[in-house]
Design a protein around this motif. Structure first.
Motif, PDB file in Angstrom:
ATOM      1  N   PRO A 112       0.818  -1.229   0.000  1.00 23.75           N
ATOM      2  CA  PRO A 112       0.000   0.000   0.000  1.00 23.75           C
ATOM      3  C   PRO A 112       0.844   1.267   0.000  1.00 23.75           C
ATOM      4  CG  PRO A 112      -0.694  -1.535   1.732  1.00 23.75           C
ATOM      5  CD  PRO A 112       0.608  -2.038   1.207  1.00 23.75           C
ATOM      6  N   SER A 113       0.322   2.306  -0.649  1.00 23.42           N
ATOM      7  CA  SER A 113       0.929   3.626  -0.577  1.00 23.42           C
ATOM      8  C   SER A 113       0.901   4.113   0.870  1.00 23.42           C
ATOM      9  CB  SER A 113       0.168   4.614  -1.458  1.00 23.42           C
ATOM     10  OG  SER A 113       0.206   4.211  -2.816  1.00 23.42           O
ATOM     11  N   CYS A 114       1.808   5.045   1.171  1.00 18.60           N
ATOM     12  CA  CYS A 114       1.925   5.462   2.562  1.00 18.60           C
ATOM     13  C   CYS A 114       2.666   6.780   2.683  1.00 18.60           C
ATOM     14  CB  CYS A 114       2.667   4.401   3.372  1.00 18.60           C
ATOM     15  SG  CYS A 114       4.413   4.239   2.897  1.00 18.60           S
ATOM     16  N   ASP A 115       2.619   7.335   3.871  1.00 19.46           N
ATOM     17  CA  ASP A 115       3.585   8.330   4.310  1.00 19.46           C
ATOM     18  C   ASP A 115       4.590   7.589   5.182  1.00 19.46           C
ATOM     19  OD1 ASP A 115       2.192  10.258   2.997  1.00 19.46           O
ATOM     20  OD2 ASP A 115       1.770  11.498   4.751  1.00 19.46           O
ATOM     21  N   LEU A 116       5.857   7.772   4.895  1.00 23.43           N
ATOM     22  CA  LEU A 116       6.906   7.127   5.687  1.00 23.43           C
ATOM     23  C   LEU A 116       7.521   8.181   6.605  1.00 23.43           C
ATOM     24  CD1 LEU A 116       8.360   4.307   5.908  1.00 23.43           C
ATOM     25  CD2 LEU A 116      10.219   5.375   4.638  1.00 23.43           C
ATOM     26  N   ILE A 117       7.476   7.919   7.903  1.00 21.94           N
ATOM     27  CA  ILE A 117       8.031   8.863   8.876  1.00 21.94           C
ATOM     28  C   ILE A 117       9.253   8.235   9.536  1.00 21.94           C
ATOM     29  CG2 ILE A 117       7.585  10.277  10.909  1.00 21.94           C
ATOM     30  CD1 ILE A 117       4.681  10.290  10.246  1.00 21.94           C
ATOM     31  N   VAL A 118      10.365   8.934   9.487  1.00 18.76           N
ATOM     32  CA  VAL A 118      11.603   8.495  10.129  1.00 18.76           C
ATOM     33  C   VAL A 118      11.843   9.423  11.315  1.00 18.76           C
ATOM     34  CG1 VAL A 118      14.067   8.082   9.840  1.00 18.76           C
ATOM     35  CG2 VAL A 118      12.491   7.642   7.937  1.00 18.76           C
TER      36      VAL A 118
END
Length: 354
Positions: A112-118
């Motif tokens: 799935p598409s996402c926002d990736l937060i590091v």
């Protein structure tokens, strides 16, 4: 998935979390390139607490596993260690971490598409770099149209909403500085969605993205034993509530009172002269991957049995805390000797309907 067993390590329950800095990127599998942020997140009280609550829920999630990095080269491992060793900036590190996940997304359209937060965090166990994959959730909003000077309002779906802080994250990792003395290098949540697509459930997050393997710890072993014992009871004693209650109560008592539980001794104490039941119980639990000796995670047991839910004859649900469950003046089991029981709630002075 390779699982290593290390029964002697101490489970690190993280209680103190401070967010140092974070970066968010957009990974849309309908696009040719990821949208990579060039700046750190600017926090206000609301956004800081939103992210902190997600992190706190993740470290308390029962699906959180220990893992160690594989020996093979892995970009996520390398750049995270560069950051944790003070050799790189979080923006550049997070961009590379985002690129690596996007490469996998391009190869598998089911991710799935996402926002990736590091996120860089400080804990009582030292610094960690946290990677959170925030899959989009479907939200709904209104859309206003003007038709011949008349207002028309419709409801339309939005597919780019982030999970609220009360929703569970499906995939994340907490990476520690790698050391030869580490019992584990990172903690991982990798929940699998039920899908007919074989590729989606192929542990891409653990195997390909993070390049690590799971280390089984005391909590995992305890949970696996409790789950297997309950499954055996449901299958073999579904028409005998009397014995089923004895099995469940005996196991709870053992896990509460003993630091280490012997599977064969548990079976002996519960079933006594019933050789067939003893053998069946041990065989089933062992087949579920539980060793003969079980080191009990007392913190997990405390949380697990703090509140008990009983599903009675498919149409009655009962929630009861452990104190009331063990108080004979408030809750009692009456046995009829034919496999059936009465569950009695006593001395009720107040109740409400919901």
């Amino acid at each position: 998935m390779v699982i290593l067993k290390r029964g002697s390590e101490i489970l690190e329950y993280i209680n103190e979390i401070n967010i140092n800095e974070a970066v968010i990127h957009i990974l849309d599998n309908n696009s040719d390139e990821p949208i990579l942020n060039e700046f750190k997140l600017k926090f206000n009280e609301e956004t800081y607490n939103f992210l902190l609550k997600h992190i706190e829920r993740c470290v308390k999630d029962e699906e959180l596993k220990y893992a160690i990095f594989n020996e093979e080269r892995n970009i996520v491992k390398e750049v995270s260690q560069e950051y944790l060793n003070g050799q790189s900036d979080i923006v550049e590190v997070s961009k590379e971490i985002g690129r690596q996940l996007f490469i996998l997304m391009q190869a598998n359209e089911n991710i799935p598409s996402c926002d990736l937060i590091v996120v860089s965090i400080s804990t009582e166990y030292g610094p960690m770099l946290c990677i959170i994959k925030m899959d989009y959730v479907k939200n709904y909003t209104h859309n206003i149209n003007f038709v011949e000077d008349k207002v028309g309002i419709e409801i339309i779906p939005e597919l780019t909403g982030l999970p609220v802080s009360s929703q569970k994250i499906q995939k994340c990792a907490f990476i520690k500085p790698v050391s030869e003395d580490n019992e584990f290098d990172l903690m991982v949540i990798d929940k699998q969605k039920k899908s007919k697509d074989e590729d989606y459930g192929s542990n891409y997050f653990i195997n390909k993205y993070l390049g690590c393997r799971i280390v089984e710890n005391k909590r995992d072993v305890t949970k696996k034993f409790v789950t297997a014992a309950e499954q055996w009871t449901r299958v073999n004693l579904k028409e005998n509530a009397d014995v089923a209650e004895k099995v469940r109560s005996s196991i709870k008592k053992k896990l509460r009172e003993e630091e280490n539980v012997d599977l064969h001794q548990v079976s002996e104490d519960i079933f006594e002269d019933n050789k067939e039941a003893k053998a069946s119980f041990v065989e089933y639990i062992s087949a579920e991957g539980v060793n003969d000796k079980i080191e009990v995670d007392k913190d997990w047991i405390e949380k697990k049995f703090k509140r008990i839910r009983l599903k009675i004859d498919k149409d009655i649900d009962l929630y009861i805390n452990e104190e009331a469950y063990n108080d004979v003046n408030r809750f009692q089991i009456h046995r009829h000797g034919d496999g059936s029981i009465d569950i009695v709630i006593k001395n009720v002075i107040n109740y409400i309907e919901k």
